[in-house]
Design a protein around this motif. Sequence first.
Motif, PDB file in Angstrom:
ATOM      1  N   ALA A 128       0.828  -1.204   0.000  1.00 25.42           N
ATOM      2  CA  ALA A 128       0.000   0.000   0.000  1.00 25.42           C
ATOM      3  C   ALA A 128       0.865   1.259   0.000  1.00 25.42           C
ATOM      4  CB  ALA A 128      -0.919  -0.012   1.213  1.00 25.42           C
ATOM      5  N   ALA A 129       1.951   1.246   0.771  1.00 31.32           N
ATOM      6  CA  ALA A 129       2.861   2.396   0.788  1.00 31.32           C
ATOM      7  C   ALA A 129       3.495   2.603  -0.580  1.00 31.32           C
ATOM      8  CB  ALA A 129       3.927   2.199   1.854  1.00 31.32           C
ATOM      9  N   ARG A 130       3.895   1.504  -1.219  1.00 32.36           N
ATOM     10  CA  ARG A 130       4.486   1.624  -2.559  1.00 32.36           C
ATOM     11  C   ARG A 130       3.462   2.153  -3.553  1.00 32.36           C
ATOM     12  NH1 ARG A 130       6.845  -3.391  -0.973  1.00 32.36           N
ATOM     13  NH2 ARG A 130       5.265  -4.556  -2.144  1.00 32.36           N
ATOM     14  N   GLU A 184       9.396   7.705   0.192  1.00 37.50           N
ATOM     15  CA  GLU A 184       8.558   8.858   0.523  1.00 37.50           C
ATOM     16  C   GLU A 184       7.342   8.474   1.363  1.00 37.50           C
ATOM     17  OE1 GLU A 184       9.525   8.381  -2.863  1.00 37.50           O
ATOM     18  OE2 GLU A 184      11.257   9.637  -2.334  1.00 37.50           O
ATOM     19  N   VAL A 185       6.914   7.222   1.251  1.00 41.58           N
ATOM     20  CA  VAL A 185       5.745   6.735   1.977  1.00 41.58           C
ATOM     21  C   VAL A 185       6.141   5.431   2.649  1.00 41.58           C
ATOM     22  CG1 VAL A 185       3.305   6.142   1.842  1.00 41.58           C
ATOM     23  CG2 VAL A 185       4.289   7.712   0.159  1.00 41.58           C
ATOM     24  N   ILE A 186       5.801   5.289   3.909  1.00 43.49           N
ATOM     25  CA  ILE A 186       6.204   4.093   4.663  1.00 43.49           C
ATOM     26  C   ILE A 186       5.027   3.462   5.382  1.00 43.49           C
ATOM     27  CG2 ILE A 186       8.606   4.780   5.027  1.00 43.49           C
ATOM     28  CD1 ILE A 186       7.690   5.755   7.848  1.00 43.49           C
ATOM     29  N   PRO A 187       5.102   2.156   5.594  1.00 46.32           N
ATOM     30  CA  PRO A 187       4.185   1.526   6.534  1.00 46.32           C
ATOM     31  C   PRO A 187       4.709   1.747   7.947  1.00 46.32           C
ATOM     32  CG  PRO A 187       5.633  -0.130   5.608  1.00 46.32           C
ATOM     33  CD  PRO A 187       6.006   1.175   4.963  1.00 46.32           C
ATOM     34  N   VAL A 188       3.814   1.951   8.870  1.00 43.40           N
ATOM     35  CA  VAL A 188       4.181   2.102  10.280  1.00 43.40           C
ATOM     36  C   VAL A 188       3.515   0.968  11.040  1.00 43.40           C
ATOM     37  CG1 VAL A 188       4.074   3.567  12.322  1.00 43.40           C
ATOM     38  CG2 VAL A 188       4.391   4.594  10.057  1.00 43.40           C
ATOM     39  N   ARG A 189       4.310   0.121  11.614  1.00 43.87           N
ATOM     40  CA  ARG A 189       3.804  -1.009  12.407  1.00 43.87           C
ATOM     41  C   ARG A 189       4.058  -0.751  13.886  1.00 43.87           C
ATOM     42  NH1 ARG A 189       5.886  -3.305   7.698  1.00 43.87           N
ATOM     43  NH2 ARG A 189       4.491  -4.791   6.634  1.00 43.87           N
ATOM     44  N   LEU A 199      -0.073   4.174   7.502  1.00 46.91           N
ATOM     45  CA  LEU A 199       0.775   4.635   6.406  1.00 46.91           C
ATOM     46  C   LEU A 199       1.125   6.082   6.694  1.00 46.91           C
ATOM     47  CD1 LEU A 199      -1.287   3.283   3.363  1.00 46.91           C
ATOM     48  CD2 LEU A 199       0.641   2.159   4.496  1.00 46.91           C
ATOM     49  N   SER A 200       2.324   6.498   6.289  1.00 49.39           N
ATOM     50  CA  SER A 200       2.727   7.869   6.570  1.00 49.39           C
ATOM     51  C   SER A 200       3.720   8.367   5.535  1.00 49.39           C
ATOM     52  CB  SER A 200       3.379   7.960   7.959  1.00 49.39           C
ATOM     53  OG  SER A 200       3.715   9.300   8.291  1.00 49.39           O
ATOM     54  N   LEU A 201       3.649   9.651   5.230  1.00 48.25           N
ATOM     55  CA  LEU A 201       4.756  10.304   4.545  1.00 48.25           C
ATOM     56  C   LEU A 201       5.964  10.307   5.480  1.00 48.25           C
ATOM     57  CD1 LEU A 201       3.144  13.465   2.880  1.00 48.25           C
ATOM     58  CD2 LEU A 201       3.453  11.193   1.901  1.00 48.25           C
TER      59      LEU A 201
END
Length: 258
Positions: A128-130, A184-189, A199-201
């Motif tokens: 999703a981040a990608r 630029e966009v990452i998953p946050v666990r 998900l976050s910038l």
Amino acid sequence: MSPSAAAEVVVHPDADSLAAAVAARLLVRLVDAQVARGRASAVLTGGTVGTQVLREVAASPAARAVDWTRVSLWWGDERFVPADDPDRNAGQAKEAVLDALAALGMPASGVHAMPASDGADGDDPDAAARRYAAELAEAAREEGVTGPLPVFDVLMLGAGPDGHVASLFPGHPSLEAGDVDGVEVIPVRDAPKPPPTRLSLTLPAITSAEEVWLVVAGEEKAPAVAEALAGPGRLPASRAHGASRTLWLVDRAAASRL
């Protein structure tokens, strides 16, 4: 001069007047951007005050001064939950402002919500981040921008009592994820605040924005506001700044320790 030292602080009497003032400021910023470059973009934030800002935008007669066919709306972060989950920032925004903007001519293609956990990528926050990063990169190409991000005229952030912004929390590995080139966009666990997956910038993506506005209300936020404005440090809020302007738009309670 550090970004925090260069920040401008504007104090409003209370949360309601803060939300109304930020909405008015946002509408002017969008009009100015359209005059300068033909279109405008904003990165939205959720939370109580962020959503109230959007309601004020929807209610303002000045919303008609914006050509909504030439506006792109993005999100700085999102809860990675199903699309119909009431915790979704995008869902709250739809109720608060997006339906009203559609009536003013804003096309669905201008609204760039982050993927949900029941979307095309399923329950895979990495994919999703990608996907969102690819959407940003495509928008940049369409604008003729060199690089992975389109122009963000204004990027709004809330800040938590712990000084987090977007879904970047103090001491969490996600805070440094943007140090990897091309992310630029990452998953946050395992976020310390529910829901745990988001998900976050990244910070570099946030600081690419022309203007970053931190919109903060409430006495419980006052210690974090004071620490962040003291200079870059452990708090993500202290490291969030715009390329040309950084505004802290706060109510009197949040400013009580300044």
